[in-house]
Design an enzyme around this catalytic site. Structure first.
Site, PDB file in Angstrom:
ATOM      1  N   ASN A  13     105.757  -4.968  41.030  1.00 24.88           N
ATOM      2  CA  ASN A  13     105.016  -3.754  41.422  1.00 24.88           C
ATOM      3  C   ASN A  13     105.800  -2.493  41.076  1.00 24.88           C
ATOM      4  O   ASN A  13     105.238  -1.512  40.582  1.00 24.88           O
ATOM      5  CB  ASN A  13     104.703  -3.795  42.925  1.00 24.88           C
ATOM      6  CG  ASN A  13     103.447  -4.584  43.221  1.00 24.88           C
ATOM      7  OD1 ASN A  13     102.346  -4.167  42.882  1.00 24.88           O
ATOM      8  ND2 ASN A  13     103.612  -5.751  43.831  1.00 24.88           N
ATOM      9  N   MET A  91     110.977  -6.312  51.978  1.00 23.77           N
ATOM     10  CA  MET A  91     110.587  -7.281  53.001  1.00 23.77           C
ATOM     11  C   MET A  91     111.227  -7.040  54.370  1.00 23.77           C
ATOM     12  O   MET A  91     111.368  -7.962  55.155  1.00 23.77           O
ATOM     13  CB  MET A  91     110.860  -8.702  52.491  1.00 23.77           C
ATOM     14  CG  MET A  91     110.070  -9.048  51.231  1.00 23.77           C
ATOM     15  SD  MET A  91     108.296  -8.662  51.311  1.00 23.77           S
ATOM     16  CE  MET A  91     107.687 -10.189  52.026  1.00 23.77           C
ATOM     17  N   HIS A 110     100.543  -4.365  50.446  1.00 25.22           N
ATOM     18  CA  HIS A 110     100.501  -5.670  51.126  1.00 25.22           C
ATOM     19  C   HIS A 110      99.437  -6.542  50.449  1.00 25.22           C
ATOM     20  O   HIS A 110      98.331  -6.066  50.182  1.00 25.22           O
ATOM     21  CB  HIS A 110     100.182  -5.488  52.613  1.00 25.22           C
ATOM     22  CG  HIS A 110     100.229  -6.777  53.367  1.00 25.22           C
ATOM     23  ND1 HIS A 110     101.417  -7.407  53.682  1.00 25.22           N
ATOM     24  CD2 HIS A 110      99.233  -7.581  53.823  1.00 25.22           C
ATOM     25  CE1 HIS A 110     101.153  -8.537  54.315  1.00 25.22           C
ATOM     26  NE2 HIS A 110      99.841  -8.664  54.408  1.00 25.22           N
TER      27      HIS A 110
END
Ligand code: GAR
Length: 201
Positions: A13, A91, A110
């Site tokens: 990402n 995380m 998410h």
């Protein structure tokens, strides 16, 4: 606007954001100031370096209180003067100490349609539940787990014959598109928040 990105793992990402920025397709972003990982060996660190972006590794020490770790995080990133922190596969759940330093200026991706399937392995949770549709969500970060106001969501259907892996991969593809879109919206100030609802314009 200057942004910083937090990662913990593969960093796909983050790499999608960097690619869009490098190709002038990330409106509103003037600089990606750093990529910070809380994991020393996160493969995403090499990806960030390949884009010429400054990398920072800041693991939490064994038995270090959360507040102390978050104070160190703040000290590390404050000097960059970034207006937005993007959690891209970071995380750790950030608490009051860090959030109070970046009030309302942290967003997270998410891999589910929140509020369903919070926490780890959201795609696996959705697959095991037998959903027909899951997807991904970008939201502002508050002190609750995956719980802040939602900026964008993208549904992804579970197809006949999908395995956990193929389902996860198709969600990830959409994450790469959605997160950059959300970064631009926030950096260009094209939103307003009323209660929990984020209006886009
Ligand atoms: C992504 O699927 C992201 O949505 C998820 O971790 C993965 C990181 O992949 N994040 C969470 O589950 C946060 N609750 P990446 O390192 O390749 O971007």
């Amino acid at each position: 606007m200057k942004i910083g990105i937090f990662i913990s793992g593969t960093g796909t990402n983050m790499a999608a954001i960097c690619r869009n920025f490098a190709e002038n397709r990330l409106e509103g972003v003037d600089e990606i100031s750093f990529v910070l990982s809380d994991k020393r060996n996160a493969p995403g660190l090499e990806k960030a370096a390949a884009f010429g972006i400054k990398t920072i590794v800041l693991p939490k020490k064994k038995d270090e209180p959360k507040e102390d770790y978050e104070s160190r995080l703040l000290q590390e990133v404050r000097p960059f003067g970034t207006s937005l922190i993007v959690l891209a596969g970071f995380m750790k759940v950030l608490g009051h100490t860090f959030l109070s330093g970046y009030d309302g200026r942290i967003i997270n991706i998410h891999p589910s349609l929140l509020p369903s399937f919070k926490g780890v392995d959201a795609q696996g949770q959705a697959f095991d539940y037998g959903v027909k549709v899951s997807g991904c969500t970008v939201h502002f970060v508050d002190e609750t787990l995956d719980g802040g106001p939602i900026i964008l969501q993208q549904p992804v259907p579970r197809l006949e014959g999908d395995t956990k892996e193929t389902f996860k991969a198709r969600i990830l593809e959409q994450e790469h598109i959605l997160l950059s879109k959300a970064v631009s919206i926030v950096c260009m100030g094209k939103y307003s928040i009323s209660g929990r609802f984020v209006t886009l314009f």
